[in-house]
Write a protein that holds these residues in place. Sequence first.
Motif, PDB file in Angstrom:
ATOM      1  N   ASP A  96      -6.994  -8.664  -2.523  1.00 12.80           N
ATOM      2  CA  ASP A  96      -6.217  -8.257  -1.365  1.00 12.80           C
ATOM      3  C   ASP A  96      -5.196  -7.183  -1.743  1.00 12.80           C
ATOM      4  N   SER A  97      -4.559  -7.346  -2.887  1.00 14.71           N
ATOM      5  CA  SER A  97      -3.539  -6.338  -3.215  1.00 14.71           C
ATOM      6  C   SER A  97      -4.195  -5.012  -3.609  1.00 14.71           C
ATOM      7  N   ILE A  98      -5.375  -5.070  -4.218  1.00 10.99           N
ATOM      8  CA  ILE A  98      -6.088  -3.812  -4.507  1.00 10.99           C
ATOM      9  C   ILE A  98      -6.428  -3.112  -3.183  1.00 10.99           C
ATOM     10  N   LEU A  99      -6.887  -3.903  -2.226  1.00 16.35           N
ATOM     11  CA  LEU A  99      -7.238  -3.314  -0.930  1.00 16.35           C
ATOM     12  C   LEU A  99      -6.018  -2.683  -0.284  1.00 16.35           C
ATOM     13  N   LYS A 100      -4.893  -3.391  -0.361  1.00 17.10           N
ATOM     14  CA  LYS A 100      -3.687  -2.859   0.273  1.00 17.10           C
ATOM     15  C   LYS A 100      -3.247  -1.561  -0.397  1.00 17.10           C
ATOM     16  N   GLU A 101      -3.318  -1.542  -1.724  1.00 20.69           N
ATOM     17  CA  GLU A 101      -2.860  -0.344  -2.433  1.00 20.69           C
ATOM     18  C   GLU A 101      -3.759   0.861  -2.143  1.00 20.69           C
ATOM     19  N   ASN A 102      -4.991   0.580  -1.744  1.00 19.83           N
ATOM     20  CA  ASN A 102      -5.929   1.687  -1.558  1.00 19.83           C
ATOM     21  C   ASN A 102      -6.559   1.698  -0.174  1.00 19.83           C
ATOM     22  N   HIS A 770      11.410  -2.190   6.797  1.00 25.26           N
ATOM     23  CA  HIS A 770      11.233  -2.540   5.396  1.00 25.26           C
ATOM     24  C   HIS A 770       9.781  -2.366   4.962  1.00 25.26           C
ATOM     25  N   GLY A 771       8.896  -2.912   5.798  1.00 30.34           N
ATOM     26  CA  GLY A 771       7.472  -2.841   5.499  1.00 30.34           C
ATOM     27  C   GLY A 771       7.029  -1.396   5.312  1.00 30.34           C
ATOM     28  N   ALA A 772       7.515  -0.523   6.184  1.00 28.90           N
ATOM     29  CA  ALA A 772       7.096   0.878   6.134  1.00 28.90           C
ATOM     30  C   ALA A 772       7.626   1.562   4.872  1.00 28.90           C
ATOM     31  N   VAL A 773       8.901   1.293   4.564  1.00 31.04           N
ATOM     32  CA  VAL A 773       9.501   1.919   3.391  1.00 31.04           C
ATOM     33  C   VAL A 773       8.793   1.452   2.112  1.00 31.04           C
ATOM     34  N   GLN A 774       8.537   0.149   2.057  1.00 34.07           N
ATOM     35  CA  GLN A 774       7.875  -0.387   0.869  1.00 34.07           C
ATOM     36  C   GLN A 774       6.484   0.205   0.719  1.00 34.07           C
ATOM     37  N   GLU A 775       5.811   0.333   1.839  1.00 35.34           N
ATOM     38  CA  GLU A 775       4.455   0.874   1.798  1.00 35.34           C
ATOM     39  C   GLU A 775       4.484   2.298   1.243  1.00 35.34           C
ATOM     40  N   TYR A 776       5.497   3.036   1.665  1.00 34.44           N
ATOM     41  CA  TYR A 776       5.630   4.403   1.174  1.00 34.44           C
ATOM     42  C   TYR A 776       5.679   4.396  -0.348  1.00 34.44           C
ATOM     43  N   TYR A 777       6.597   3.583  -0.891  1.00 35.60           N
ATOM     44  CA  TYR A 777       6.764   3.597  -2.343  1.00 35.60           C
ATOM     45  C   TYR A 777       5.569   2.975  -3.058  1.00 35.60           C
ATOM     46  N   ARG A 778       5.013   1.930  -2.466  1.00 31.94           N
ATOM     47  CA  ARG A 778       3.890   1.273  -3.124  1.00 31.94           C
ATOM     48  C   ARG A 778       2.751   2.275  -3.316  1.00 31.94           C
ATOM     49  N   ARG A 779       2.457   3.028  -2.275  1.00 29.94           N
ATOM     50  CA  ARG A 779       1.369   3.981  -2.357  1.00 29.94           C
ATOM     51  C   ARG A 779       1.724   5.140  -3.287  1.00 29.94           C
ATOM     52  N   LYS A 780       2.969   5.522  -3.227  1.00 26.18           N
ATOM     53  CA  LYS A 780       3.437   6.609  -4.085  1.00 26.18           C
ATOM     54  C   LYS A 780       3.282   6.216  -5.560  1.00 26.18           C
ATOM     55  N   LEU A 781       3.751   5.012  -5.865  1.00 29.49           N
ATOM     56  CA  LEU A 781       3.684   4.582  -7.265  1.00 29.49           C
ATOM     57  C   LEU A 781       2.251   4.356  -7.717  1.00 29.49           C
ATOM     58  N   ALA A 782       1.372   4.016  -6.773  1.00 27.54           N
ATOM     59  CA  ALA A 782      -0.040   3.842  -7.141  1.00 27.54           C
ATOM     60  C   ALA A 782      -0.705   5.209  -7.296  1.00 27.54           C
ATOM     61  N   GLY A 783       0.079   6.266  -7.110  1.00 28.96           N
ATOM     62  CA  GLY A 783      -0.450   7.608  -7.338  1.00 28.96           C
ATOM     63  C   GLY A 783      -1.151   8.202  -6.122  1.00 28.96           C
ATOM     64  N   ASN A 784      -0.952   7.588  -4.952  1.00 33.12           N
ATOM     65  CA  ASN A 784      -1.608   8.105  -3.749  1.00 33.12           C
ATOM     66  C   ASN A 784      -0.654   8.956  -2.922  1.00 33.12           C
TER      67      ASN A 784
END
Length: 975
Positions: A96-102, A770-784
């Motif tokens: 699930d977390s892989i799916l979310k990150e990508n 919060h969800g939106a901000v976190q998503e921004y950084y999560r994707r950014k840090l995953a290199g997307n």
Amino acid sequence: MSLTSKVLEGLNSQQREAVTYGEGPLLLIAGAGTGKTQAITWRIAHLITTKQAKPEEILALTFTEKAAAEMEERVDILVPYGYTGVWIGTFHAFGDSILKENALELGLADLGVLTRPEQIIFFRDHLFEFPLSYYRPLGNPARFIKAILTLFSRAKDEDVTPEEYLNYAYRLEEKAKADPEALELAEVAAQQMEVARTYQKYEELLAQYGKVDFGNQITLPLKLFREHAAILKRYQERFRYILVDEFQDTNYTQFQLVKLLAAHHENITVVADDDQSIYKFRGAAISNVLGFMDVYPKAKQIVLTQNYRSTQAILDTAYRLINYNNPDRLEFRNNIDKRLISGVKGGKVIKHLHYDTLSSEAEGVAKLIKEKVERENCSYRDFAILVRANKSADPFLRSLNMVDIPWTFSGNKGLYSREEVQFLISFLQSVADFEDSVSLYYLAASEVYQLSARNLTLCMNYASRRNRSLFYTFSRVPEISELDEEISPESKATIEKIIRDLEEYADLSIKHTTGEVLYKFISQSGWLKKLTSSPSSSSEEKLKNVARFFDIVRSTSAVLTHDRVSQFTSYLNLLMEAGDNPAVAEADTEADAVNVLTVHKAKGLEFPIVIVVGLVSGRFPSRWRRESIPLPDSLIKDILPSGDFHLQEERRLFYVGMTRAKKEIYFTSAQDYGGKRPKKVSQFIVEALDLGKKEMLIHKASALEVIGRSAPPLSKPHQLYESVPERRVLTLSYWQIDDYLTCPLKYKYVHILHVPIMQHHAVVYGRALHGAVQEYYRRKLAGNKVKEEDIISVFQKFWTSEGFLSRQHEEQRLEEGQEVLHRFYQRVQAEERLPVYVEKEFSFLLGNNRIIGRWDRVDVHNGEVCIIDFKSSNVREKKKADKRTRESLQLAIYALAYQKVFGKIPERVELHFLGSGLVGAATLDEDNLARTIEKINEAAAGIRARSYEAKPSYGACHLLTCAYQGICTHYVRSS
Ligand code: ATP
Ligand code: MG
């Protein structure tokens, strides 16, 4: 003592070898209770303390949430300083977390995971879009839905993609064409083609609607890795060490996923006991282990034989049983010695108790437990009653009730059948459809309205004679002379109130969500207050179930296009038809109670005394039921076993059950389970105990016991809440500490009772931002890459229409949020550096208190550390912002966590107020942290003592607008 030697202390030599093993693949094969799970945990701790791996480079996969949580806790205790970032979880959570990150790379905008009932509804909604004919008989089109979905799920377990399935079907078709005589083959080929095409269509539809099912949580990450080399490489580099517990039960697809991830470093440790493989269905238990040796022929193999759990008598008995599975066992095939040697001293209590009937058996078990607790030095929690199937537990739960023994039942279901939940459902049904007489009947008879049975029956009879609804009858009582004369004035007033209420709530439901309407009803009618103020364990249990139902209402609202009562109830009806009946609330885990659970759920756990019940042929071993559409053998990638695979699997299950016991095992059975003929005692008892054909002593119930059976079952006995002893680790989050310090009663409402509340609109708004901000950084840090509209759509996804004063209010808030995110996006685009961590979990120990939490964001710049938390509230003055930051307990705890984990106090802590873009900053020192520790200890001490005295104050109740003001009698209205 060095950190390393602390970790290694007390291991036997094979365990030590496994724990300290360096790089490369490692296979640990060992029987039950030999410390396999311990070895994994120690190995993780060892890798961290010797700095062979950074915590975030470690991925540990286990089977259940519970096992994952336990493993995490054990690692926390072993690593003497705090640490952060080991990924410990289940395969599904990992997928699930892989799916979310990508998500975007996979083209998945909205990631909704369908539960099984939701899957059925989804399939049925699209039933006529599938290329079905044989499997969609027009007389009963839905007949094969469940079977088809089971087939797909099996295909996903075996890494059979739709393409592969289609190829198989084509080949079959060709074969059939080549031989026109083979009519049966032609028929099979046509059916296989039909399911293969449907499988393909099903996957397409899921993707189109942004849905995934459980199987997809593994197959989609696999697909992602197979198709995107760069993404795969990132994960391969990230996870330098991979460890898998209960490897014997991973399916083929899960193994493929792990294999890909480990391909780069090849530091993969798996632990397995083929004799405990209980989820293989048709695939042999030894497939994965043999497969592992094929993939990694040079893997180091370590066998553990020292058992730390059970007495020698238990081990020998279990060993005798499992040998009946030869030759399909690894020990036999590979000539290794898995015979276990016990390190536990103790007697030889392994007994078989045979009864005349099921009720005698259930009573016998309850009596046995009662007597042992009274006479011997043991408590209820030392017992586990293991059942083969959930549905067999009921008689045992009842008989425990009869003698007042508290229990917890992990395999529970039946939320919708609980009286308190039925009451809520009938209210909603009545509001949605005035003509639904059955629901209205329930509602009128409920404790809120208490219409007498006599009057209800009068009205019901009238209604059915005239073919009218109960509502129709209720609204015309004064006009119907036979009712008008018979019904008392008080009852008439009640009936009028019911009608008025229904109309009022129906009006409300035009503009408000289901949750809002329901909440208003239970709070305005006084029902919720009554429930929260009566201090009994049964009302606590009811409250928890109500809270669960509210969770369902909330999560369902995300699925509905318009979350209104009528839509909700029709969806709920569909879910119920599809067999949905979620679990009722779990008892408090700290309570001293007998554990009742299925053998499947007991995997990996241990108990001093185990009672395996219902041991007759047909129940355990259970009868084999052929899947109605089986996955064709040639698509199964596991090695197919030579023997009777079902019986073998049941035997392994029995073996798992037995090896849960530390000191004593009881097997129970009865002659009569209500069938025509007496049942035969399970062959497993005979095998394990090496019983000949001797006569069995039958325990019969006395006449008094038989009469006692008709007594109504008592409601669940009072749970015994004990304080949490100092030696037991207590896990606390910042929220728990904060709530407790604010008001212990609030803590109880939130964390113990889970009293449902109306969400405040500010909470909805804050969560979405919060969800939106976190998503921004999560994707950014995953290199997307991240586009502005991506975060806006996450914001909308997190949004729920709850608690707003009006539609305009909600719309303006939605707009404001998007505006805030727009400015946020502009700001962060200009940021040169990325944070080091985002949403990073931490945990650390303070004595025996384990504090867990998550940093929103951690920046490190020129060696200076800054911990940041995002706030959605709109502070506009810098001074105020700084003050709030300085006084924030949350940031203080986060700073303390950083110090524990990284050995230094962060240079700065900051609150980022998203609305104004303002930043509050502060610096904390040793004194601040010392005071924080005091506060944590104060909260922990109170929580351990289970002291929930209200601490009302103007600040706590009023300024914080306590959400429980409506039900709390201590509420302070003004200063
Ligand atoms: P299962 O096959 O049921 O999953 P397992 O092999 O994973 O069992 P664990 O649950 O890790 O076994 O350990 C079984 C018990 O033995 C636990 O109570 C654990 O604390 C204890 N144990 C393991 N190793 C040791 C040791 N070296 N010294 C003392 N106790 C130990
Ligand atoms: Mg284990």
